[in-house]
Design a protein around this motif. Structure first.
Motif, PDB file in Angstrom:
ATOM      1  N   VAL A  51      30.799  64.680 -65.246  1.00  0.00           N
ATOM      2  CA  VAL A  51      31.797  65.076 -66.253  1.00  0.00           C
ATOM      3  C   VAL A  51      33.055  64.196 -66.196  1.00  0.00           C
ATOM      4  CG1 VAL A  51      33.239  66.955 -67.102  1.00  0.00           C
ATOM      5  CG2 VAL A  51      30.905  67.429 -66.310  1.00  0.00           C
ATOM      6  N   PRO A  52      33.697  64.009 -65.036  1.00  0.00           N
ATOM      7  CA  PRO A  52      34.857  63.108 -65.020  1.00  0.00           C
ATOM      8  C   PRO A  52      34.501  61.665 -65.375  1.00  0.00           C
ATOM      9  CG  PRO A  52      34.883  64.545 -63.108  1.00  0.00           C
ATOM     10  CD  PRO A  52      33.546  64.707 -63.746  1.00  0.00           C
ATOM     11  N   PHE A  53      33.278  61.249 -65.033  1.00  0.00           N
ATOM     12  CA  PHE A  53      32.819  59.906 -65.399  1.00  0.00           C
ATOM     13  C   PHE A  53      32.777  59.758 -66.919  1.00  0.00           C
ATOM     14  CE2 PHE A  53      28.961  56.866 -65.421  1.00  0.00           C
ATOM     15  CZ  PHE A  53      29.791  55.753 -65.467  1.00  0.00           C
ATOM     16  N   ALA A  54      32.199  60.759 -67.590  1.00  0.00           N
ATOM     17  CA  ALA A  54      32.128  60.731 -69.054  1.00  0.00           C
ATOM     18  C   ALA A  54      33.526  60.810 -69.666  1.00  0.00           C
ATOM     19  CB  ALA A  54      31.255  61.879 -69.551  1.00  0.00           C
ATOM     20  N   LEU A  55      34.392  61.633 -69.073  1.00  0.00           N
ATOM     21  CA  LEU A  55      35.758  61.763 -69.590  1.00  0.00           C
ATOM     22  C   LEU A  55      36.511  60.447 -69.473  1.00  0.00           C
ATOM     23  CD1 LEU A  55      38.177  63.456 -70.603  1.00  0.00           C
ATOM     24  CD2 LEU A  55      38.688  63.945 -68.201  1.00  0.00           C
ATOM     25  N   ALA A  56      36.440  59.828 -68.299  1.00  0.00           N
ATOM     26  CA  ALA A  56      37.143  58.559 -68.095  1.00  0.00           C
ATOM     27  C   ALA A  56      36.608  57.486 -69.036  1.00  0.00           C
ATOM     28  CB  ALA A  56      37.004  58.116 -66.642  1.00  0.00           C
ATOM     29  N   ALA A  57      35.300  57.456 -69.201  1.00  0.00           N
ATOM     30  CA  ALA A  57      34.704  56.469 -70.111  1.00  0.00           C
ATOM     31  C   ALA A  57      35.144  56.733 -71.546  1.00  0.00           C
ATOM     32  CB  ALA A  57      33.182  56.517 -70.007  1.00  0.00           C
ATOM     33  N   GLY A  58      35.161  57.996 -71.932  1.00  0.00           N
ATOM     34  CA  GLY A  58      35.586  58.333 -73.284  1.00  0.00           C
ATOM     35  C   GLY A  58      37.027  57.962 -73.540  1.00  0.00           C
ATOM     36  N   LEU A  59      37.900  58.243 -72.586  1.00  0.00           N
ATOM     37  CA  LEU A  59      39.311  57.894 -72.747  1.00  0.00           C
ATOM     38  C   LEU A  59      39.500  56.379 -72.794  1.00  0.00           C
ATOM     39  CD1 LEU A  59      40.985  60.481 -70.353  1.00  0.00           C
ATOM     40  CD2 LEU A  59      41.078  60.452 -72.852  1.00  0.00           C
ATOM     41  N   THR A  60      38.699  55.651 -72.003  1.00  0.00           N
ATOM     42  CA  THR A  60      38.793  54.194 -72.006  1.00  0.00           C
ATOM     43  C   THR A  60      38.404  53.632 -73.364  1.00  0.00           C
ATOM     44  OG1 THR A  60      38.235  54.162 -69.651  1.00  0.00           O
ATOM     45  CG2 THR A  60      38.038  52.088 -70.842  1.00  0.00           C
ATOM     46  N   GLY A  61      37.479  54.323 -74.041  1.00  0.00           N
ATOM     47  CA  GLY A  61      37.082  53.868 -75.366  1.00  0.00           C
ATOM     48  C   GLY A  61      38.157  54.089 -76.412  1.00  0.00           C
ATOM     49  N   ALA A  62      39.149  54.923 -76.089  1.00  0.00           N
ATOM     50  CA  ALA A  62      40.184  55.245 -77.075  1.00  0.00           C
ATOM     51  C   ALA A  62      41.536  54.663 -76.725  1.00  0.00           C
ATOM     52  CB  ALA A  62      40.304  56.757 -77.223  1.00  0.00           C
ATOM     53  N   ILE A  63      41.852  54.552 -75.433  1.00  0.00           N
ATOM     54  CA  ILE A  63      43.164  54.078 -75.011  1.00  0.00           C
ATOM     55  C   ILE A  63      43.010  53.049 -73.897  1.00  0.00           C
ATOM     56  CG2 ILE A  63      44.351  56.217 -75.638  1.00  0.00           C
ATOM     57  CD1 ILE A  63      44.215  57.051 -72.738  1.00  0.00           C
ATOM     58  N   GLN A  64      44.080  52.342 -73.601  1.00  0.00           N
ATOM     59  CA  GLN A  64      44.041  51.333 -72.545  1.00  0.00           C
ATOM     60  C   GLN A  64      45.146  51.579 -71.512  1.00  0.00           C
ATOM     61  OE1 GLN A  64      41.884  48.698 -71.834  1.00  0.00           O
ATOM     62  NE2 GLN A  64      40.610  49.808 -73.310  1.00  0.00           N
ATOM     63  N   SER A  65      45.390  52.845 -71.235  1.00  0.00           N
ATOM     64  CA  SER A  65      46.427  53.197 -70.273  1.00  0.00           C
ATOM     65  C   SER A  65      45.786  53.878 -69.065  1.00  0.00           C
ATOM     66  CB  SER A  65      47.459  54.140 -70.909  1.00  0.00           C
ATOM     67  OG  SER A  65      48.348  54.635 -69.926  1.00  0.00           O
ATOM     68  N   ASN A  66      45.835  53.207 -67.923  1.00  0.00           N
ATOM     69  CA  ASN A  66      45.281  53.792 -66.710  1.00  0.00           C
ATOM     70  C   ASN A  66      46.001  55.075 -66.312  1.00  0.00           C
ATOM     71  OD1 ASN A  66      43.409  51.793 -66.507  1.00  0.00           O
ATOM     72  ND2 ASN A  66      44.038  51.073 -64.475  1.00  0.00           N
ATOM     73  N   ASP A  67      47.327  55.105 -66.557  1.00  0.00           N
ATOM     74  CA  ASP A  67      48.100  56.280 -66.162  1.00  0.00           C
ATOM     75  C   ASP A  67      47.619  57.528 -66.892  1.00  0.00           C
ATOM     76  OD1 ASP A  67      49.614  54.771 -64.458  1.00  0.00           O
ATOM     77  OD2 ASP A  67      51.253  54.446 -65.879  1.00  0.00           O
ATOM     78  N   ILE A  68      47.362  57.397 -68.187  1.00  0.00           N
ATOM     79  CA  ILE A  68      46.897  58.546 -68.960  1.00  0.00           C
ATOM     80  C   ILE A  68      45.501  58.966 -68.518  1.00  0.00           C
ATOM     81  CG2 ILE A  68      46.258  59.326 -71.278  1.00  0.00           C
ATOM     82  CD1 ILE A  68      48.433  57.562 -72.405  1.00  0.00           C
ATOM     83  N   ILE A  69      44.637  57.988 -68.280  1.00  0.00           N
ATOM     84  CA  ILE A  69      43.270  58.294 -67.837  1.00  0.00           C
ATOM     85  C   ILE A  69      43.289  58.990 -66.489  1.00  0.00           C
ATOM     86  CG2 ILE A  69      41.064  57.271 -67.151  1.00  0.00           C
ATOM     87  CD1 ILE A  69      41.607  55.058 -69.219  1.00  0.00           C
ATOM     88  N   ILE A  70      44.120  58.500 -65.582  1.00  0.00           N
ATOM     89  CA  ILE A  70      44.214  59.122 -64.257  1.00  0.00           C
ATOM     90  C   ILE A  70      44.752  60.542 -64.359  1.00  0.00           C
ATOM     91  CG2 ILE A  70      45.455  59.040 -62.056  1.00  0.00           C
ATOM     92  CD1 ILE A  70      45.272  55.962 -62.245  1.00  0.00           C
ATOM     93  N   THR A  71      45.809  60.705 -65.169  1.00  0.00           N
ATOM     94  CA  THR A  71      46.392  62.049 -65.329  1.00  0.00           C
ATOM     95  C   THR A  71      45.379  63.025 -65.917  1.00  0.00           C
ATOM     96  OG1 THR A  71      48.596  61.098 -65.664  1.00  0.00           O
ATOM     97  CG2 THR A  71      48.253  63.366 -66.401  1.00  0.00           C
ATOM     98  N   ALA A  72      44.709  62.583 -66.990  1.00  0.00           N
ATOM     99  CA  ALA A  72      43.704  63.447 -67.617  1.00  0.00           C
ATOM    100  C   ALA A  72      42.540  63.706 -66.670  1.00  0.00           C
ATOM    101  CB  ALA A  72      43.202  62.804 -68.910  1.00  0.00           C
ATOM    102  N   GLY A  73      42.152  62.689 -65.933  1.00  0.00           N
ATOM    103  CA  GLY A  73      41.044  62.844 -64.990  1.00  0.00           C
ATOM    104  C   GLY A  73      41.357  63.823 -63.875  1.00  0.00           C
ATOM    105  N   LEU A  74      42.572  63.715 -63.321  1.00  0.00           N
ATOM    106  CA  LEU A  74      42.973  64.644 -62.261  1.00  0.00           C
ATOM    107  C   LEU A  74      43.053  66.078 -62.786  1.00  0.00           C
ATOM    108  CD1 LEU A  74      45.756  62.567 -60.457  1.00  0.00           C
ATOM    109  CD2 LEU A  74      43.462  63.098 -59.600  1.00  0.00           C
ATOM    110  N   ALA A  75      43.578  66.225 -64.003  1.00  0.00           N
ATOM    111  CA  ALA A  75      43.650  67.560 -64.600  1.00  0.00           C
ATOM    112  C   ALA A  75      42.255  68.144 -64.798  1.00  0.00           C
ATOM    113  CB  ALA A  75      44.393  67.496 -65.933  1.00  0.00           C
TER     114      ALA A  75
END
Length: 230
Positions: A29-53
């Protein structure tokens, strides 16, 4: 000279099952979430924050599910135990016949069966325990099972979730983070699938490729859907 045969059986099936549940979802699930966010944005900070949440929320939800499942198992056993005691008290002859039916399935003679039934019916507790196990197929659950299940599933989810997210901590761009996340997570999914299949007695390589393919499909689907929407 006597040679003693010591049978070795795997007794941690419930713990392993909970770890499998937590790790499989935690890796996927976090793998799919991180991949999905990467497809939409290019901010590691947002991906990390969303992933941790997601890891926190997911571990709590999965742990709660394990706890409720364990509590339901205990409550079901207790209700059936009360019902079985009541039936032994009110319908002893019917319950004795059910004991006879069990032993007749194993090919015991009528004489041997009657001896067993007569002896067993003298001890109501053993009689009821026998009926719970062999008539209903219920084993007495551990009273700590619900808490242990919740803890095992939750921690396993957290451990699995940090695998795909970890690469984003050490890369400058989301694309690089996704690249290394795919490598690390695919390797972990392969090893997880291999070990899981080996423990439960299934072909380990087939299980490894199956688990890896599922994780890759989930991540790829999330990435391309998010990329198209964005």
């Amino acid at each position: 000279m006597h040679h003693y045969h010591q049978e070795e059986h795997f007794t941690g099936s419930e713990i392993v099952r909970d770890m499998v549940i937590g790790l499989s979802d935690g890796l996927t699930v976090p793998f799919a979430l991180a991949a999905g966010l990467t497809g939409a944005i290019q901010s590691n900070d947002i991906i990390i924050t969303a992933g941790l949440a997601e890891i926190v929320a997911g571990s709590i939800a999965m742990g709660l599910g394990g706890y409720l499942a364990g509590k339901t198992e205990i409550e079901h056993y207790d209700s059936e135990l009360i019902r079985e005691y009541d039936e032994v008290e009110r319908f002893p002859e019917k319950e004795k016949q059910e004991v006879r039916d069990v032993f007749e399935e194993y090919g015991l003679s009528a004489y041997s069966t009657e001896l067993i039934v007569d002896e067993m019916s003298k001890d109501k507790e053993k009689w009821v325990n026998f009926m719970m196990r062999f008539e209903l197929g219920l084993e007495k659950p551990d009273i700590n099972r619900a808490r242990q299940s919740a803890l095992t599933i939750g921690l396993s989810y957290i451990a699995g979730g940090f695998v795909p997210l970890s690469s984003y901590f050490f890369t400058d761009t989301a694309s690089n983070g996704l690249f290394y996340s795919c490598l690390v997570t695919s390797l972990c999914l392969f090893l997880f699938g291999y070990l899981k299949s080996k423990v439960i007695g299934q072909p380990p390589l087939a299980g490894a490729f199956r688990i890896t393919a599922i994780g890759a499909l989930a991540a790829a689907s999330a990435y391309y859907v998010a990329h198209l929407i964005s």
